[in-house]
Design a protein around this motif. Structure first.
Motif, PDB file in Angstrom:
ATOM      1  N   PHE A  68       0.869  -1.184   0.000  1.00  0.00           N
ATOM      2  CA  PHE A  68       0.000   0.000   0.000  1.00  0.00           C
ATOM      3  C   PHE A  68       0.902   1.230   0.000  1.00  0.00           C
ATOM      4  O   PHE A  68       2.114   1.114   0.200  1.00  0.00           O
ATOM      5  CB  PHE A  68      -0.886   0.003   1.241  1.00  0.00           C
ATOM      6  CG  PHE A  68      -0.096  -0.166   2.513  1.00  0.00           C
ATOM      7  CD1 PHE A  68       0.355   0.940   3.226  1.00  0.00           C
ATOM      8  CD2 PHE A  68       0.230  -1.436   2.991  1.00  0.00           C
ATOM      9  CE1 PHE A  68       1.094   0.782   4.381  1.00  0.00           C
ATOM     10  CE2 PHE A  68       0.980  -1.583   4.150  1.00  0.00           C
ATOM     11  CZ  PHE A  68       1.411  -0.477   4.844  1.00  0.00           C
ATOM     12  N   THR A  69       0.306   2.383  -0.216  1.00  0.00           N
ATOM     13  CA  THR A  69       1.068   3.626  -0.169  1.00  0.00           C
ATOM     14  C   THR A  69       1.043   4.139   1.259  1.00  0.00           C
ATOM     15  O   THR A  69      -0.028   4.283   1.847  1.00  0.00           O
ATOM     16  CB  THR A  69       0.427   4.682  -1.089  1.00  0.00           C
ATOM     17  OG1 THR A  69       0.381   4.134  -2.395  1.00  0.00           O
ATOM     18  CG2 THR A  69       1.221   5.961  -1.088  1.00  0.00           C
ATOM     19  N   THR A  70       2.230   4.362   1.812  1.00  0.00           N
ATOM     20  CA  THR A  70       2.275   4.835   3.200  1.00  0.00           C
ATOM     21  C   THR A  70       3.555   5.588   3.478  1.00  0.00           C
ATOM     22  O   THR A  70       4.536   5.467   2.755  1.00  0.00           O
ATOM     23  CB  THR A  70       2.192   3.651   4.187  1.00  0.00           C
ATOM     24  OG1 THR A  70       2.131   4.178   5.520  1.00  0.00           O
ATOM     25  CG2 THR A  70       3.398   2.739   4.090  1.00  0.00           C
ATOM     26  N   GLY A 119       0.176   5.039  10.611  1.00  0.00           N
ATOM     27  CA  GLY A 119      -1.048   4.343  10.955  1.00  0.00           C
ATOM     28  C   GLY A 119      -0.842   3.545  12.219  1.00  0.00           C
ATOM     29  O   GLY A 119       0.129   3.776  12.949  1.00  0.00           O
ATOM     30  N   ASP A 157      -3.736  -0.286  10.161  1.00  0.00           N
ATOM     31  CA  ASP A 157      -4.863   0.608   9.972  1.00  0.00           C
ATOM     32  C   ASP A 157      -4.268   1.956   9.568  1.00  0.00           C
ATOM     33  O   ASP A 157      -3.805   2.722  10.405  1.00  0.00           O
ATOM     34  CB  ASP A 157      -5.616   0.694  11.306  1.00  0.00           C
ATOM     35  CG  ASP A 157      -6.940   1.382  11.148  1.00  0.00           C
ATOM     36  OD1 ASP A 157      -7.293   1.736  10.002  1.00  0.00           O
ATOM     37  OD2 ASP A 157      -7.617   1.569  12.181  1.00  0.00           O
ATOM     38  N   LEU A 158      -4.234   2.215   8.265  1.00  0.00           N
ATOM     39  CA  LEU A 158      -3.482   3.357   7.730  1.00  0.00           C
ATOM     40  C   LEU A 158      -4.144   4.686   8.026  1.00  0.00           C
ATOM     41  O   LEU A 158      -5.357   4.778   8.074  1.00  0.00           O
ATOM     42  CB  LEU A 158      -3.391   3.225   6.209  1.00  0.00           C
ATOM     43  CG  LEU A 158      -2.597   2.050   5.701  1.00  0.00           C
ATOM     44  CD1 LEU A 158      -2.834   1.883   4.216  1.00  0.00           C
ATOM     45  CD2 LEU A 158      -1.136   2.281   5.981  1.00  0.00           C
ATOM     46  N   HIS A 159      -3.334   5.716   8.176  1.00  0.00           N
ATOM     47  CA  HIS A 159      -3.916   7.057   8.148  1.00  0.00           C
ATOM     48  C   HIS A 159      -3.631   7.675   6.788  1.00  0.00           C
ATOM     49  O   HIS A 159      -2.719   7.251   6.073  1.00  0.00           O
ATOM     50  CB  HIS A 159      -3.500   7.910   9.337  1.00  0.00           C
ATOM     51  CG  HIS A 159      -2.032   8.264   9.410  1.00  0.00           C
ATOM     52  ND1 HIS A 159      -1.327   8.781   8.370  1.00  0.00           N
ATOM     53  CD2 HIS A 159      -1.171   8.190  10.452  1.00  0.00           C
ATOM     54  CE1 HIS A 159      -0.094   9.029   8.755  1.00  0.00           C
ATOM     55  NE2 HIS A 159       0.034   8.657  10.000  1.00  0.00           N
ATOM     56  N   GLU A 160      -4.416   8.679   6.438  1.00  0.00           N
ATOM     57  CA  GLU A 160      -4.412   9.167   5.058  1.00  0.00           C
ATOM     58  C   GLU A 160      -3.327  10.200   4.769  1.00  0.00           C
ATOM     59  O   GLU A 160      -2.948  10.400   3.632  1.00  0.00           O
ATOM     60  CB  GLU A 160      -5.774   9.790   4.726  1.00  0.00           C
ATOM     61  CG  GLU A 160      -6.917   8.779   4.755  1.00  0.00           C
ATOM     62  CD  GLU A 160      -6.725   7.672   3.718  1.00  0.00           C
ATOM     63  OE1 GLU A 160      -6.411   8.023   2.556  1.00  0.00           O
ATOM     64  OE2 GLU A 160      -6.878   6.489   4.058  1.00  0.00           O
ATOM     65  N   HIS A 161      -2.848  10.863   5.817  1.00  0.00           N
ATOM     66  CA  HIS A 161      -1.915  11.965   5.570  1.00  0.00           C
ATOM     67  C   HIS A 161      -0.495  11.457   5.370  1.00  0.00           C
ATOM     68  O   HIS A 161      -0.077  10.483   5.995  1.00  0.00           O
ATOM     69  CB  HIS A 161      -1.958  13.015   6.681  1.00  0.00           C
ATOM     70  CG  HIS A 161      -2.324  12.471   8.023  1.00  0.00           C
ATOM     71  ND1 HIS A 161      -1.544  12.634   9.124  1.00  0.00           N
ATOM     72  CD2 HIS A 161      -3.390  11.735   8.418  1.00  0.00           C
ATOM     73  CE1 HIS A 161      -2.110  12.033  10.146  1.00  0.00           C
ATOM     74  NE2 HIS A 161      -3.238  11.478   9.748  1.00  0.00           N
ATOM     75  N   HIS A 162       0.224  12.102   4.502  1.00  0.00           N
ATOM     76  CA  HIS A 162       1.597  11.725   4.199  1.00  0.00           C
ATOM     77  C   HIS A 162       2.507  12.908   4.466  1.00  0.00           C
ATOM     78  O   HIS A 162       2.848  13.650   3.561  1.00  0.00           O
ATOM     79  CB  HIS A 162       1.703  11.266   2.736  1.00  0.00           C
ATOM     80  CG  HIS A 162       0.865  10.056   2.452  1.00  0.00           C
ATOM     81  ND1 HIS A 162       0.187   9.886   1.284  1.00  0.00           N
ATOM     82  CD2 HIS A 162       0.594   8.971   3.205  1.00  0.00           C
ATOM     83  CE1 HIS A 162      -0.478   8.723   1.326  1.00  0.00           C
ATOM     84  NE2 HIS A 162      -0.243   8.173   2.486  1.00  0.00           N
TER      85      HIS A 162
END
Lengths: 320, 231
Positions: A68-70, A119, A157-162
């Motif tokens: 995934f993108t993280t 996340g 459980d990912l968070h959306e901000h990068h």
């Protein structure tokens, strides 16, 4: 939900966090948590996480991959990091794409490297913590205390901000052992003979091979303690205890809650990260500090860290 | 610093800790003073107290460094009345034991160390009321006492790598049940078939400081039956 796969776990790869609910020690659970809390918090900050969420703590060279993108961030003493075989920066938020691998290699065998992930790692919670505690056989995917193995997969459980964050040179932890570790004397300190107290603070101690998440055994000038019976009593983090052979053991995150060896005092909380990042053969000295001065020093350092944590992304933004 | 009440000594225990030692003519009295102070402090629900770790004769108070210092702990101790336990606050447990169970049988060794016959050892251990002094070392490990002076027994010269779960053991004038398999240096009397404290969060029997325990002798058939019914 994203997944992070363990391609190569290195010597020991664990999930750690800020540790358990402190009251759990009242019924015998060890405190647990990251050995080097400073580096642990910094990698979480670089990922724009809450500072106490789980991160990876690894020894030796290890490799991960993501589907995934993280954002991730790597921190620790003298570490090299590669994203798909391309060298990238340590103490820097890194954006990984699905399929990317992250390889981490510390220069010195035995130091702890921390990897934060944007996340929250999904694992069973025991007494308020997701830390893997090998000694108790608790924590981890099967809640059996097993360290991460090749092929293990962790849900995130990912968070959306990068965020784009980095640490400035002066903000990076100083792991050097040139300066003595501060010790708040206490416990049985007054029962040691005066010259034994002086001998301890005047001597150099070497980190032995007998080091674990429970405690680090040191080697050097033995310290004598007058023959008396001691009842088992609560052990705080950093406590310096002397078993029969007079060689100090500094108690750490996974220490047992009670013990009956005489103690000289405790290494100050703010100096523990330097000890936990020491490797066998390193030498350490100690100096005494009053609890009032130690608290003042802690508050000052705490304020400096908060200044990093509260700063805007723009102040710490990456150049590119 | 002046001490007060049953406090014998107060010492720093790290930046964020203070350890209090208590007076008493016997270990039981000292331990009651520890428990009474712990209850008094708990009753005040002070959120800056992070943990109250009771030892045999000591209480380690860990505090939130941002909101408290050692001086606040001293002041708070002065203003806190120790509280004796009420009747219903503590539980009494009856724990069945197969004395001399395979894998947990040091009766011959204990006999050598104490000069008592096996029957005497069992009669001094079974049907007595022991008190839980403190819980710690590993999750749910309860230190109970005190044993009859005649049963006083030093620890093994070198600890075993593995003691089975449920092993009932003695050392000095203490007794305990190992809730989970672990290394251990105590002398083993037998095994309790009931599941005790589990570190994974399920706690069939959770012993707490101040609780009382009586061991009852069972035979092999009962042991097997109880073991099977608790899976």
């Amino acid at each position: 939900m994203g997944e992070i796969s363990i391609v190569e776990p290195g010597l020991q790869l664990l999930v750690v966090d800020a540790g358990r609910n402190t009251h759990a020690q009242e019924i015998g659970f060890c405190a647990s948590g990251a050995l080097d809390q400073l580096s642990f918090e910094l990698v979480n900050w670089l990922c724009d996480n809450a500072l106490d969420v789980p991160a990876l703590e690894g020894m030796g060279e290890f490799t991960l991959s993501v589907n995934f993108t993280t954002v991730v961030a790597v921190g620790g003493p003298s570490v090299s990091v590669w994203q798909n075989d391309k060298p990238v920066d340590v103490w820097h938020s890194l954006l990984l794409q699905a399929g990317d691998t992250l390889r981490v290699k510390p220069q010195r065998m035995g130091t702890k490297t921390y990897v934060g992930v944007g996340g929250v790692i999904d694992l069973p919670v025991v007494q308020g913590s997701k830390s893997i505690v090998t000694r108790e056989g608790v924590g981890g995917r099967n809640n059996d205390g097993a360290s991460l193995k090749k092929g293990d997969v962790l849900g995130i459980d990912l968070h959306e901000h990068h965020p784009q964050r980095l640490l400035k040179e002066h903000e990076k932890p100083d792991y050097t052992l040139d300066k003595p570790l501060d010790v708040v004397v206490g416990y049985q300190y007054e029962h040691f003979d005066n010259w034994q107290q002086q001998l301890f603070f005047a001597s150099e101690y070497e980190v032995t091979n007998d080091i674990s998440r429970m405690g680090y055994r040191l080697k050097g000038q033995p310290i004598a303690y007058p023959e008396t019976d001691l009842y088992s009593e609560g052990i705080n983090c950093g406590a310096i205890q002397f078993p029969g052979d007079g060689q100090p053991i500094v108690m750490l995150a996974d220490r047992q809650t009670l013990g009956g060896y005489p103690k000289m005092g405790c290494v100050a909380d703010y100096d523990l990260y330097r000890l936990t990042q020491a490797v066998p053969g390193d030498t350490i000295t100690f100096q005494s500090i009053s609890s009032d001065n130690a608290r003042a020093k802690w508050l000052l350092r705490h304020r400096l860290e908060e200044r990093i944590f509260e700063s805007e992304d723009t102040e710490h933004g990456a150049d590119d | 610093m002046q001490f007060f009440g049953r406090i014998k000594d107060i010492q720093p225990a790290g930046i964020d800790g203070v350890i209090i030692y208590f007076h008493g003519d016997t270990l039981t009295e000292k331990n009651e003073a520890v428990q009474a102070m712990a209850r008094g402090l708990k009753g005040r629900r002070l959120s800056w107290i992070k943990s109250l770790i009771a030892g045999y004769d000591s209480l380690l108070v860990l505090f939130d460094l941002q909101r408290a210092d050692t001086h606040l702990v001293y002041r708070t101790l002065r203003q806190t009345s120790p509280r004796e336990a009420t009747q219903d606050e503590h539980s009494h447990y009856e724990l069945p034991v197969l004395y001399g169970a395979t894998g947990a049988d040091d009766l011959a060794v204990i006999s050598d160390k104490t000069g008592l016959s096996k029957a005497d050892i069992i009669s001094l251990h079974a049907n007595q009321t022991f008190k839980v002094f403190t819980v710690g070392f590993s999750p749910g490990f309860a230190y109970m006492g005190e044993l009859d002076e005649a049963l006083r027994c030093p620890r093994l010269a070198s600890p075993r790598k593995k003691v089975p779960a449920g092993a009932v053991a003695i050392a000095d004038r203490q007794t305990a049940v190992y809730p989970n398999a672990s290394p251990g240096g105590w002398n083993l009397l037998g095994r309790c078939p009931l599941p005790l404290f589990k570190a994974d969060g399920s706690h069939p029997v959770t012993l707490r400081a101040g609780d009382t325990v009586t061991f009852t002798e069972i035979d092999e058939a009962t042991f097997k039956e109880l073991s099977d019914s608790h899976g």
